[in-house]
Design a protein around this motif. Sequence first.
Motif, PDB file in Angstrom:
ATOM      1  N   SER A   1       6.918   1.950   1.299  1.00 43.42           N
ATOM      2  CA  SER A   1       6.900   3.099   0.408  1.00 43.42           C
ATOM      3  C   SER A   1       8.025   4.063   0.720  1.00 43.42           C
ATOM      4  O   SER A   1       8.473   4.769  -0.154  1.00 43.42           O
TER       5      SER A   1
ATOM      6  N   GLN B   1       9.611   1.412  -9.145  1.00 44.83           N
ATOM      7  CA  GLN B   1       8.221   1.669  -8.786  1.00 44.83           C
ATOM      8  C   GLN B   1       7.371   0.441  -9.015  1.00 44.83           C
ATOM      9  O   GLN B   1       6.456   0.152  -8.249  1.00 44.83           O
TER      10      GLN B   1
ATOM     11  N   GLY C   1       4.515  -2.022  -6.810  1.00 47.01           N
ATOM     12  CA  GLY C   1       3.228  -2.562  -7.223  1.00 47.01           C
ATOM     13  C   GLY C   1       3.159  -4.060  -7.011  1.00 47.01           C
ATOM     14  O   GLY C   1       2.157  -4.604  -6.551  1.00 47.01           O
TER      15      GLY C   1
ATOM     16  N   MET D   1      -5.061  -3.029  -7.196  1.00 48.14           N
ATOM     17  CA  MET D   1      -4.258  -1.827  -7.292  1.00 48.14           C
ATOM     18  C   MET D   1      -2.810  -2.176  -7.630  1.00 48.14           C
ATOM     19  O   MET D   1      -2.185  -1.548  -8.481  1.00 48.14           O
ATOM     20  N   GLY D   2      -2.320  -3.190  -6.961  1.00 51.61           N
ATOM     21  CA  GLY D   2      -0.961  -3.609  -7.274  1.00 51.61           C
ATOM     22  C   GLY D   2      -0.817  -4.068  -8.713  1.00 51.61           C
ATOM     23  O   GLY D   2       0.166  -3.768  -9.395  1.00 51.61           O
TER      24      GLY D   2
ATOM     25  N   GLU E   1      -2.580  -3.146 -11.319  1.00 59.58           N
ATOM     26  CA  GLU E   1      -2.577  -2.038 -12.270  1.00 59.58           C
ATOM     27  C   GLU E   1      -1.316  -1.225 -12.153  1.00 59.58           C
ATOM     28  O   GLU E   1      -0.838  -0.655 -13.135  1.00 59.58           O
ATOM     29  N   TRP E   2      -0.774  -1.162 -10.958  1.00 58.70           N
ATOM     30  CA  TRP E   2       0.448  -0.401 -10.778  1.00 58.70           C
ATOM     31  C   TRP E   2       1.567  -1.009 -11.597  1.00 58.70           C
ATOM     32  O   TRP E   2       2.275  -0.309 -12.327  1.00 58.70           O
ATOM     33  N   GLN E   3       1.705  -2.304 -11.502  1.00 61.94           N
ATOM     34  CA  GLN E   3       2.789  -2.890 -12.275  1.00 61.94           C
ATOM     35  C   GLN E   3       2.465  -2.875 -13.759  1.00 61.94           C
ATOM     36  O   GLN E   3       3.368  -2.774 -14.576  1.00 61.94           O
TER      37      GLN E   3
ATOM     38  N   GLU F   1      -0.480   5.207  -1.809  1.00 62.30           N
ATOM     39  CA  GLU F   1       0.056   4.387  -2.880  1.00 62.30           C
ATOM     40  C   GLU F   1      -0.530   4.778  -4.218  1.00 62.30           C
ATOM     41  O   GLU F   1       0.130   4.677  -5.251  1.00 62.30           O
ATOM     42  N   CYS F   2      -1.788   5.244  -4.210  1.00 61.48           N
ATOM     43  CA  CYS F   2      -2.354   5.761  -5.456  1.00 61.48           C
ATOM     44  C   CYS F   2      -1.538   6.926  -5.963  1.00 61.48           C
ATOM     45  O   CYS F   2      -1.313   7.071  -7.169  1.00 61.48           O
TER      46      CYS F   2
ATOM     47  N   MET G   1       1.412   5.653  -7.579  1.00 67.18           N
ATOM     48  CA  MET G   1       1.076   5.084  -8.872  1.00 67.18           C
ATOM     49  C   MET G   1       1.010   6.171  -9.930  1.00 67.18           C
ATOM     50  O   MET G   1       1.458   5.992 -11.065  1.00 67.18           O
TER      51      MET G   1
END
Lengths: 421, 182
Positions: free
Chosen positions: A3, A89, A93, A108-109, A111-113, B140-141, B144
Motif C-alpha cells: 500500500s 488503485q 485490489g 475485498m480485492g 470489490e475493489w477492482q 485497505e478499506c 478502496m
Amino acid sequence: MVSVYIIGMSLVMMIGVIRRKEQRIREIVIYSMLIGGIVEKESESGMKIYRMIMEEEGSKRGVIGIMIIGGMIVMLGKRRREEEIIIMQMSEGYKMMMIGNEWMVVYMGMEWQSLGMYSIGIGRGRSIKEREAGIKYLIVSGIAGGMYLMGVVRNYKETGSMKIIETEWIGGSKGWIIGSVMMKIGVVPMHLWIREIYEGISKRSMEVYAVWPKWGIGNMLCRWEVEWGRGVWVIVVVGSIIIGSIGGYGEESIRRWIGYSTISQMGYMLMGMSMGNKEESVEYYISVYSVMMMVILGWWSEKRERRMKELVGEGKRNSVKSIMLMITMYSMMGMPVMAGFWSKYRVMMESVRSGEYSMGIVGVIGGVIGGYYYVKMVEGMYFKEVREIKRKELNKREGQSIMSIMLVLIILIGIEERNII
Amino acid sequence: MLGVYEVIGGIAVISGIGVIMSKKGVESVVYMIISFVNIGIWLMRIGVEYVGWIIMLVYIGAIAVLFMFVVMMLEIKEEERGKEYKGIMILIGIGVSVVIGGRRWLEEGVKEWIESKEKIGNVMVISKVMYGEKMIGIMECGMMLMLAMIAVIMMVEGEERKKEDVREQELRRWEEVIRRKE
C-alpha cells in the motif's frame, strides 16, 4: 508494503498534476509499475507480519503479472489522469485477490477492482452505448459478488473456517463461489454479457477489461483445490469452446469477435482445472493468453476501424504491424511454432491425463473451427483488393512498442517452451 | 405457539410485502423502516448486538432517510398497477420464498444454532480481530473508498477544460496563424 507504493504513487501523480508535468509523471508511473512488480518478489519478509496473506509461489507470480500488465495498460496510450490513478488503485485490489488467504480478503480485492472497472467501463460516457455497457457490467459484477458472498457464507456454515487452504471442496456451497468467478470471466453459462459489453465500451476501457480480470481470476483459480463435479467442468469447457468458435458466425464487428474469442480461450484455460497440478497448465495458459491479448490491444489501440471488412488492404498499408498481427493470430489458433500451441497442448494433456476425453476432442475440433475466424482476419488483411476508403489515423500512440515486446515474447516462448515469470 | 423469533421475523416479512404492495411512495418507505427495525431487533436477540446496532444506524439512519428524501423530493405519485403480470409475479415470489425458506424448515436443530452464537457478538472480540490481525484490512478499506471517490469524480466530470500553455503561446509564430490579405 504494497500500500505504501500506491500512496506514494498517488501523491506523486497529484503533485505532478498540480505542477503540470504530465509526461514525466506518466513515465514514472509506467516504470514503477513494471519495476515494482519485479521487485516485489524479493520483499517477502515484510509480508509475513500480515496474517491475511497466503504465502505461496503462485501468488507472488500473480502479483508480478498484475503489475506488469498494469504497467503495459498505462503504456498503451494516453488517457485521462484520473483513469491512470484508478488503474493504479485497481492493481492494489488485484493484488489483494492474489495474496489473500481468506475468502473475505479475496472478496475485498474483488470489490475493489470492481469499483475501478465500473468507472472505467463508463469512461467518458459520451454515447449511450458506453453508458449502457457500463451499467450492464455493474449489474453482472454485482450479481457475481453477491453469489460469491452466498457461497462464502454457506461454506463457513459447513466448515467453520474462512481460510482458503483449509476448506475441503465437498458439498454444493463451493458451487456458488466458482459460479461467481465464472461469471466474472465470462464462460458458459454466463457468457452473454461479454459480447454486449465489449461492443459498447470504448477502446481505452477495453484495454483494461480484456486482460486484467482474466489474469487475476485465472491465477487465483490455480490455488483453489477443486475436485468435485467433473460434470460441471465438462459443461463449462465444452460449452465455452463451442460457443466461442461457432457462435461468432458471420461476425463483422471486431469487438464482438474479440468477445467470442475471449469466451473460447477461457474455455480452453478451464480445461486444465479438472486435475491436479494446475499451475503448469492453467497459469501457463493465462500468461500466454495475456501476452497475445496485449498484442491485439496494442495493434488495435491505434486503429479506427470497427468492422472486419475495413481491414482490407492492411497488408500494404502497415506491413510491419500486419505481420505482427498475423503471427499473433496464428498463435491464438494454436500453430505449432508459437506459444499458443504450447499452451493448448499443455491444457489438453492435462484433460486427457485425467480421463476427460470429450473435452480434448471438443478442444481440437473447436480449435479448428475457431481458427477460421483468426484466419479470416489475416485473409482480410492480405488477400482482398484495396478499396478507396481512407480514414483518419488517430494520434500516434505507443501501441507499437507494446506490440514489439509482446511479439518477441511470443516467438521466444514458442521456440523454447518455458514459463514466463 | 409462535415464539419471539417467529413474530419478529414475521413482521419483517409482512412489512416487506407491504413495501411492494403499497401504492404511495411514502408508505413504502415506512414499511421498509419497519422491516429494518425488526431485523435489527432480531439480530440483537440472537446475540450479535453490534451488528444489530450498526444495522439500525446505517440502514435506518442513512439509507431509509435517503429514500425518504428522494421520494418526497420527487413527489412520486400514486401509480397504476399493471394487471398483466400479477399472477405470474405472485407465483414466482412464492417459488423463490419456498426455495430459500424451505431449506431452513427442513434443517433440524435451529434453536441450538441460535443460542450457541451468543458469545461472538461482542464488540471487544470484533475490535481485537479488526485492529489486531486484520489491521491492514481496515486501511485497505480506506484506500478502496479513495478509489470510489476518484471513480465517481471521474464519471461525473465533464470534458477537459482548456488550459493555457504559456510555452506554446510564446513559441507560436504569427506567420503560421495569420494569413495576410494580399
